[in-house]
Design a protein around this motif. Sequence first.
Motif, mmCIF file in Angstrom:
data_model
loop_
_atom_site.group_PDB
_atom_site.id
_atom_site.type_symbol
_atom_site.label_atom_id
_atom_site.label_comp_id
_atom_site.label_asym_id
_atom_site.label_seq_id
_atom_site.Cartn_x
_atom_site.Cartn_y
_atom_site.Cartn_z
ATOM 1 N N GLU A 165 6.166 7.229 -5.248
ATOM 2 C CA GLU A 165 7.151 8.307 -5.060
ATOM 3 C C GLU A 165 8.571 7.757 -4.898
ATOM 4 N N CYS A 166 8.729 6.766 -4.000
ATOM 5 C CA CYS A 166 10.089 6.311 -3.669
ATOM 6 C C CYS A 166 10.327 4.821 -3.910
ATOM 7 N N GLY A 167 9.249 4.049 -4.166
ATOM 8 C CA GLY A 167 9.406 2.622 -4.428
ATOM 9 C C GLY A 167 9.411 1.735 -3.197
ATOM 10 N N SER A 168 9.307 2.322 -1.998
ATOM 11 C CA SER A 168 9.263 1.519 -0.772
ATOM 12 C C SER A 168 7.950 0.751 -0.697
ATOM 13 N N GLU A 169 7.992 -0.386 -0.016
ATOM 14 C CA GLU A 169 6.773 -1.161 0.182
ATOM 15 C C GLU A 169 5.875 -0.432 1.178
ATOM 16 N N VAL A 170 4.576 -0.387 0.871
ATOM 17 C CA VAL A 170 3.596 0.284 1.717
ATOM 18 C C VAL A 170 2.487 -0.689 2.081
ATOM 19 N N THR A 171 1.796 -0.393 3.182
ATOM 20 C CA THR A 171 0.675 -1.210 3.630
ATOM 21 C C THR A 171 -0.615 -0.658 3.037
ATOM 22 N N ALA A 186 -4.813 -1.319 3.005
ATOM 23 C CA ALA A 186 -5.919 -1.993 3.688
ATOM 24 C C ALA A 186 -6.492 -3.111 2.826
ATOM 25 N N GLY A 187 -6.660 -4.275 3.424
ATOM 26 C CA GLY A 187 -7.285 -5.407 2.746
ATOM 27 C C GLY A 187 -6.326 -6.311 1.999
ATOM 28 N N LEU A 188 -5.107 -5.855 1.742
ATOM 29 C CA LEU A 188 -4.164 -6.654 0.964
ATOM 30 C C LEU A 188 -3.716 -7.900 1.730
ATOM 31 N N ASP A 189 -3.506 -7.778 3.023
ATOM 32 C CA ASP A 189 -3.141 -8.946 3.829
ATOM 33 C C ASP A 189 -4.242 -9.993 3.790
ATOM 34 N N ASP A 190 -5.496 -9.551 3.838
ATOM 35 C CA ASP A 190 -6.622 -10.485 3.768
ATOM 36 C C ASP A 190 -6.632 -11.228 2.434
#
Length: 70
Positions: free
Chosen positions: A39-45, A47-51
Amino acid sequence: ALCVNCGKVTDYTLNSRVTSREINGKEIIFHEKYATCNECGSEVTVAGLDDENVMELKSVYNGLKGVGLL
């Protein structure tokens, strides 16, 4: 993913960027995955991506260690 900028749950796009982290005093450069709100291009969190990023960092570190570069 919940976008704190939009204030709603939105679809997202996975991206990759070159980044670095320090481990045992050594700078390790690796490809980090991150997600952005469609929608806006902001970074989002997501689940599992940090791992996944930790596993990639460990893989690069162990590879460099294995060939004697660390």
